[in-house]
Scaffold this motif. Structure first.
Motif: not given
Length: 397
Positions: A46-53, A57-64
């Motif tokens: 299962t992937s680990t995701w970072r969900l931004h509220a 300023g920057a985003a990469a793999k795993g960021d939504i």
């Protein structure tokens, strides 16, 4: 996935920044939804995701990154450039545009593609999105599940809650997939329970199934340049007419040749449907041929539902060597949920890695049809193998 059945807490999703009140509220609500979805089987990878509220300023793999837009508001040039940069870095970008009367249009940008849906907004959408991501769904499938979610619980049928918790099982609450050819549907109906469904590489194999009176068969010749393609299809159609009970024999891919041979039906994949023009879809519909469509998750189920086909195929249930499939095996838990969602509307065919050894488990989900390949073509005694699997279906009739 390491989340345990019944345990709250999003072990594979972060709502960030941690000091953002909105992110904290998402996290709490998502934990509550996640607990209502339990039990859910654990699984690896299962992937680990970072969900931004808020916009990072920057985003990469795993960021939504979620970009909610006001009515009639576009991204603008600068934000479009930023979106493309995030996507190029491996991030997922979700743009949500409010339309009217509580409706929204979502566009999800990933490295794999662009996914567009229209649905109804709900206050719990973002927490539900986080919860379904935590269940191990890819973002496009988590998106449609989250849009199906309703705070009032109307997304789940009462009779399903005992076994599936609050899992969405009401097709009417799901969003629609945008950008497809117009649908002339519904396509002609086929039997609700298609039973054993051998998928075979030649007319000779199909003729053997006619001798065994197999009611559902598919001829699958992938090479469009096959020198005897037309005659193989014609022989298969003729063989299907020899079956004494109602037969539902399908031709894979080659729909024009199938129509010319007056085949009962055709089976197409997602890419095949996407490649058809509106006129071609209309011609296929006007022929009276039944249509089956392959799907590999919730988003593709909705894409196929748009065309109102005769049946839907879902999988791969188990790992398979007969076809290259980009998605991971779906497993029995997902299949059981697909049955609850789809079976009230369409015949459902389970596909991928199914054989005599696991057929009983597959049928325990409630599915009324299972496609098999090697279980027939590699059987030591073909007649015995076919009859044995047919008996497994008969036990549940």
């Amino acid at each position: 996935m390491t989340t345990h059945a019944g345990a709250a807490g999003l072990s594979h999703v972060e709502c960030v920044p941690a000091d953002e009140p909105l992110a904290h509220a998402w996290r709490q609500a998502a934990d509550e939804i996640r607990a209502r979805l339990a039990p859910w089987p654990a699984g690896p990878g299962t992937s680990t995701w970072r969900l931004h509220a808020r916009t990072p300023g920057a985003a990469a793999k795993g960021d939504i990154v979620w970009l909610p837009l006001a009515p009639a508001q576009g991204l603008g040039t600068a934000m479009s450039v930023q979106r493309d940069a995030w996507r190029a870095s491996g991030a997922v970008v979700l743009c949500t545009a409010a339309t009217a009367q509580g409706h929204v249009q979502d566009t999800l940008y990933t490295n794999e593609g662009v996914y567009r849906i229209a649905g109804v907004d709900d206050p719990a959408f973002m927490p539900a999105f986080a919860a379904f991501l935590d269940c191990g769904f890819e973002p496009h499938d988590a998106l449609v599940l989250a849009r199906a979610w309703r705070t009032d619980g109307s997304h789940a049928r009462a009779q399903d809650i005992g076994t599936l918790g609050a899992w969405p099982t009401v097709l009417e609450t799901f969003p629609v997939v945008l950008g497809q050819a117009p649908s002339p549907g519904p396509f002609a109906a086929c039997p609700a329970r298609l039973g054993l469904y051998p998928v075979l590489p030649s007319a000779e194999w199909c003729e053997r199934m006619a001798d065994l009176q197999v009611g559902t068969v598919q001829l699958r010749i992938k090479d469009p340049a096959h020198p005897n393609l037309r005659s193989e299809i014609e022989r298969t159609v003729a063989a299907g007419r020899r079956v004494m009970h109602d037969s539902a024999w399908f031709i894979n891919d080659h729909w024009r040749e199938a129509i010319a041979a007056r085949a009962y039906g055709v089976h197409l994949g997602q890419e095949d449907m996407a490649a058809l023009s509106a006129d071609e879809v209309a011609a296929l519909h006007a022929s009276g041929a039944r249509l089956g469509i392959s799907t590999h998750g919730y988003y593709e189920i909705l894409a196929a539902h748009h065309f109102r086909p005769s049946y839907l195929a879902v999988g791969a249930v188990f790992p398979t060597t007969t076809k290259v499939i980009a998605t991971a095996p779906q497993g029995l838990a997902k299949l059981a949920r697909y049955v609850k969602l789809i079976a009230p509307h369409y015949p459902l065919v389970a596909i991928g890695g199914i054989d005599a050894a696991n057929l009983s488990q597959v049928l325990d989900t409630g599915v009324g049809c299972a496609a098999v390949v090697r279980a027939v073509t590699q059987a030591t005694d073909v007649a015995s193998a076919v009859r044995g699997m047919q008996r497994e279906f008969a036990r549940r009739a």
